[in-house]
Design a protein around this motif. Sequence first.
Motif, PDB file in Angstrom:
ATOM      1  N   ALA A 289      77.109 -29.194   4.506  1.00  0.00           N
ATOM      2  CA  ALA A 289      76.473 -27.899   4.217  1.00  0.00           C
ATOM      3  C   ALA A 289      75.983 -27.931   2.783  1.00  0.00           C
ATOM      4  O   ALA A 289      76.588 -28.562   1.920  1.00  0.00           O
ATOM      5  N   ARG A 290      74.867 -27.257   2.524  1.00  0.00           N
ATOM      6  CA  ARG A 290      74.348 -27.242   1.159  1.00  0.00           C
ATOM      7  C   ARG A 290      73.826 -25.865   0.796  1.00  0.00           C
ATOM      8  O   ARG A 290      73.526 -25.044   1.663  1.00  0.00           O
ATOM      9  N   PHE A 291      73.725 -25.653  -0.505  1.00  0.00           N
ATOM     10  CA  PHE A 291      73.337 -24.359  -1.049  1.00  0.00           C
ATOM     11  C   PHE A 291      72.083 -24.510  -1.882  1.00  0.00           C
ATOM     12  O   PHE A 291      71.950 -25.456  -2.638  1.00  0.00           O
TER      13      PHE A 291
ATOM     14  N   ASN B   1      76.018 -29.253   8.011  1.00  0.00           N
ATOM     15  CA  ASN B   1      74.563 -29.421   7.931  1.00  0.00           C
ATOM     16  C   ASN B   1      73.808 -28.095   7.919  1.00  0.00           C
ATOM     17  O   ASN B   1      72.660 -28.031   8.331  1.00  0.00           O
ATOM     18  N   THR B   2      74.451 -27.058   7.460  1.00  0.00           N
ATOM     19  CA  THR B   2      73.820 -25.744   7.343  1.00  0.00           C
ATOM     20  C   THR B   2      73.280 -25.570   5.934  1.00  0.00           C
ATOM     21  O   THR B   2      73.883 -26.032   4.968  1.00  0.00           O
ATOM     22  N   VAL B   3      72.132 -24.923   5.815  1.00  0.00           N
ATOM     23  CA  VAL B   3      71.528 -24.634   4.514  1.00  0.00           C
ATOM     24  C   VAL B   3      71.648 -23.135   4.267  1.00  0.00           C
ATOM     25  O   VAL B   3      71.215 -22.327   5.084  1.00  0.00           O
ATOM     26  N   VAL B   4      72.253 -22.766   3.145  1.00  0.00           N
ATOM     27  CA  VAL B   4      72.405 -21.367   2.777  1.00  0.00           C
ATOM     28  C   VAL B   4      71.504 -21.097   1.580  1.00  0.00           C
ATOM     29  O   VAL B   4      71.631 -21.734   0.544  1.00  0.00           O
TER      30      VAL B   4
ATOM     31  N   GLY C  71      77.199 -21.228  12.266  1.00  0.00           N
ATOM     32  CA  GLY C  71      77.386 -22.483  12.998  1.00  0.00           C
ATOM     33  C   GLY C  71      76.802 -23.692  12.304  1.00  0.00           C
ATOM     34  O   GLY C  71      76.399 -23.653  11.146  1.00  0.00           O
ATOM     35  N   GLN C  72      76.747 -24.778  13.049  1.00  0.00           N
ATOM     36  CA  GLN C  72      76.200 -26.033  12.550  1.00  0.00           C
ATOM     37  C   GLN C  72      74.674 -26.021  12.615  1.00  0.00           C
ATOM     38  O   GLN C  72      74.095 -25.380  13.484  1.00  0.00           O
TER      39      GLN C  72
END
Length: 89
Positions: free
Chosen positions: A39-41, A62-65, A81-82
């Motif tokens: 996950a990345r920001f 693998n989520t982008v916030v 979720g993913q």
Amino acid sequence: MPRLTAAEIVGLPMKLARRAVLAWRGLQYRLSARVAPGARFEWGVEITNILGDRDAIRIGSNTVVAGQLLTFGHGGRIDVGQWCFVGPG
């Protein structure tokens, strides 16, 4: 090894600084949320977990916030979720 152009050399310190800031913020966000690997920001992220329970905000791998996540003190949960994107657009 590829050669860098003058413009790339000048922009390199800024890219490194940006990566360092994003990495530091990512560590801070992991203190208030459960964040899966990958996950990345992005810039502009704000994670406010007033509830104080790390399990109240879960972010999948693998989520982008790129937006805001907020829980209140009286309850609420966020489960992303993913392979998701949270942000404008």
